[in-house]
Design a protein around this motif. Structure first.
Motif, PDB file in Angstrom:
ATOM      1  N   TYR A  65      40.488  35.809  46.479  1.00  0.00           N
ATOM      2  CA  TYR A  65      39.372  36.548  47.070  1.00  0.00           C
ATOM      3  C   TYR A  65      38.992  35.946  48.421  1.00  0.00           C
ATOM      4  N   SER A  66      39.102  34.649  48.550  1.00  0.00           N
ATOM      5  CA  SER A  66      38.729  33.970  49.791  1.00  0.00           C
ATOM      6  C   SER A  66      39.634  34.345  50.957  1.00  0.00           C
ATOM      7  N   TRP A  67      40.773  34.933  50.667  1.00  0.00           N
ATOM      8  CA  TRP A  67      41.701  35.355  51.729  1.00  0.00           C
ATOM      9  C   TRP A  67      41.605  36.865  51.986  1.00  0.00           C
ATOM     10  N   ASP A  79      37.729  30.766  46.386  1.00  0.00           N
ATOM     11  CA  ASP A  79      38.666  30.648  45.276  1.00  0.00           C
ATOM     12  C   ASP A  79      40.095  30.489  45.756  1.00  0.00           C
ATOM     13  N   LEU A  80      40.926  29.952  44.864  1.00  0.00           N
ATOM     14  CA  LEU A  80      42.361  29.831  45.082  1.00  0.00           C
ATOM     15  C   LEU A  80      43.050  30.261  43.796  1.00  0.00           C
ATOM     16  N   VAL A  81      43.955  31.221  43.874  1.00  0.00           N
ATOM     17  CA  VAL A  81      44.663  31.692  42.686  1.00  0.00           C
ATOM     18  C   VAL A  81      45.781  30.717  42.337  1.00  0.00           C
ATOM     19  N   LEU A  82      45.741  30.198  41.110  1.00  0.00           N
ATOM     20  CA  LEU A  82      46.875  29.459  40.568  1.00  0.00           C
ATOM     21  C   LEU A  82      47.835  30.489  39.974  1.00  0.00           C
ATOM     22  N   GLY A  84      49.862  32.926  38.135  1.00  0.00           N
ATOM     23  CA  GLY A  84      49.980  33.237  36.727  1.00  0.00           C
ATOM     24  C   GLY A  84      48.888  32.663  35.858  1.00  0.00           C
ATOM     25  N   VAL A  85      47.882  32.037  36.456  1.00  0.00           N
ATOM     26  CA  VAL A  85      46.823  31.385  35.683  1.00  0.00           C
ATOM     27  C   VAL A  85      45.474  32.032  35.939  1.00  0.00           C
ATOM     28  N   GLY A  86      45.032  32.085  37.198  1.00  0.00           N
ATOM     29  CA  GLY A  86      43.744  32.697  37.508  1.00  0.00           C
ATOM     30  C   GLY A  86      43.104  32.074  38.737  1.00  0.00           C
ATOM     31  N   HIS A  87      41.825  32.407  38.941  1.00  0.00           N
ATOM     32  CA  HIS A  87      41.095  31.994  40.140  1.00  0.00           C
ATOM     33  C   HIS A  87      40.382  30.662  39.916  1.00  0.00           C
ATOM     34  N   LEU A  88      40.710  29.670  40.737  1.00  0.00           N
ATOM     35  CA  LEU A  88      40.051  28.370  40.737  1.00  0.00           C
ATOM     36  C   LEU A  88      39.087  28.324  41.916  1.00  0.00           C
ATOM     37  N   GLU A  89      37.816  28.061  41.659  1.00  0.00           N
ATOM     38  CA  GLU A  89      36.803  28.036  42.720  1.00  0.00           C
ATOM     39  C   GLU A  89      36.730  26.646  43.347  1.00  0.00           C
ATOM     40  N   CYS A  90      36.727  26.594  44.680  1.00  0.00           N
ATOM     41  CA  CYS A  90      36.735  25.336  45.435  1.00  0.00           C
ATOM     42  C   CYS A  90      35.419  25.229  46.214  1.00  0.00           C
ATOM     43  N   ARG A  91      34.429  24.544  45.648  1.00  0.00           N
ATOM     44  CA  ARG A  91      33.094  24.534  46.236  1.00  0.00           C
ATOM     45  C   ARG A  91      32.877  23.312  47.122  1.00  0.00           C
TER      46      ARG A  91
END
Length: 385
Positions: A65-67, A79-82, A84-91
């Protein structure tokens, strides 16, 4: 002694390229405050991507989403998509901060949260730790878990992400999987539900009326689904008898899946729907994997399907199918395990079982294991909702 003292941070240099990307995104914003937010968010995402790359954990920046220019404009996303896993949020935090803000728009649809400190010159990022979920607008850095927890979770199967069509490569669509194997593959030819072969819409209606005695399936049915006034006869609904995929029939199946409370009934309806239209969005979160096991000379495959529920929990179905023979080897076990390895559900194949299955419901963030085994041959897969 608190967490900040006990655990080291991970320092990642921020190259000029990262700052240029961040500045480009910041210039698209309408206010200076939003521009600063996007600038720091973009730096944090790139820092985490670098760290995960060092660990050989694949990411998909373009799907994050961040891109996405529109999501950056309207939401505070980092967020960063891993893959095949999902969205990891980088705060983001700045040097000296001891709390991290978590905006409400990122409390859901995340596999976890990483806190990244960006220094005053924006030339270094420090990764402080990880949280699997949040429920508040701020988190204290003392709440963070070691990054080992993130690494471990990156290898879990995140079933909730399947609702967004995010899968790892080993989990294949059932139709794709069966197209690559021999015609005698047992589950490829299974077109039966409740012992009835789905050869016509009339058979589907027969099953529905078994599930809902006295035409109770009609209760609460929206008027848009009714072609004529009911006289307690299913014939009053117009169905193309030459088609398995009458749009009206499919719409009614979807409605019943979404409104029926009984889990056994819901899964029967789901099985009808994925048999009639395998890629229908209501039942598309269904994948299969070759377990690579030879059990008494028989290979098996594990199928997983999930259905979302109105109460925000997830209904889960696990099935084990034979790959080379008509039946599973007698004594093959399928078990659902708590995160500590203790079983909560178990089933064992009998003679002439062409599959065995487990069904249960789980909450967001809940972790569990699924074990398939026969005698000394055992394989365990780890899942999280």
């Amino acid at each position: 002694m608190n967490y900040i003292i006990e655990h080291q941070t991970i320092s990642i240099p921020i190259p000029e390229e990262f700052r240029e990307n961040s500045l480009k995104f910041a210039r698209e914003q309408l206010t200076q405050r939003k521009a600063q937010q996007v600038y720091l968010n973009t730096l944090a995402v790139q820092v985490v991507k670098t760290y995960l790359h060092m660990l050989d954990i694949p990411t998909d920046l373009a799907s994050s989403y961040s891109w996405n220019p529109y999501r950056r404009l309207i939401d505070n996303v980092a967020d960063l998509v891993l893959t095949g896993v999902g969205h990891l949020e980088c705060r983001v935090i700045r040097t000296g901060d001891r709390v991290c803000e978590i905006p409400p728009e990122v409390w859901d649809d995340r596999i976890g949260y990483v806190v990244v400190e960006i220094n005053q010159t924006c030339k270094e990022g420090k990764i402080w730790g990880f949280l699997p979920h949040v429920t508040a607008a701020e988190i204290d850095l003392n709440q963070l878990q070691p990054l080992d927890e993130l690494i471990e979770r990156s290898h879990l199967v995140y079933l909730r992400s399947w609702l967004e069509n995010i899968y790892t490569t080993e989990w294949q669509a059932v139709e794709e999987f069966t197209s690559k194997i021999k015609p005698q593959f047992a589950f490829r030819s299974i077109k039966r539900v409740r012992g009835l072969k789905l050869e016509s819409p009339d058979i589907v209606w027969q099953i529905i009326e078994q599930l809902y005695p006295n035409h109770s399936w009609q209760k609460g049915l929206p008027s848009k689904f009714l072609s004529k006034k009911f006289n307690n006869r299913r014939e009053n609904i117009e169905i193309n008898n030459n088609s398995h995929t009458s749009s009206e029939l499919l719409d009614i199946l979807v409605y019943l899946i979404q409104t029926t409370e009984d889990e056994e009934t819901r899964w029967t309806l789901a099985e009808i729907l994925w048999t009639l239209q395998p890629n229908h969005p209501t039942v598309s979160a269904r994948r299969i994997m070759d377990l690579g096991m030879q059990l008494d000379g028989n290979a098996v495959a594990l199928m997983v399907a999930i259905l979302s529920k109105p109460d925000q929990t997830i209904a889960v179905l696990f099935r084990v199918y034979p790959m080379n023979n008509a039946y599973l080897p007698s004594g093959l076990q399928l078990a659902g395990l708590y995160d500590n390895g203790q079983p909560f559900l178990e089933v064992q194949a009998r003679e002439e079982d062409d599959y065995i299955q487990l069904k249960f419901c789980a909450e967001f963030g809940e972790r569990f294991q699924v074990r398939v085994g026969l005698n000394d041959a055992v394989i365990t897969e780890n899942f999280v909702i």
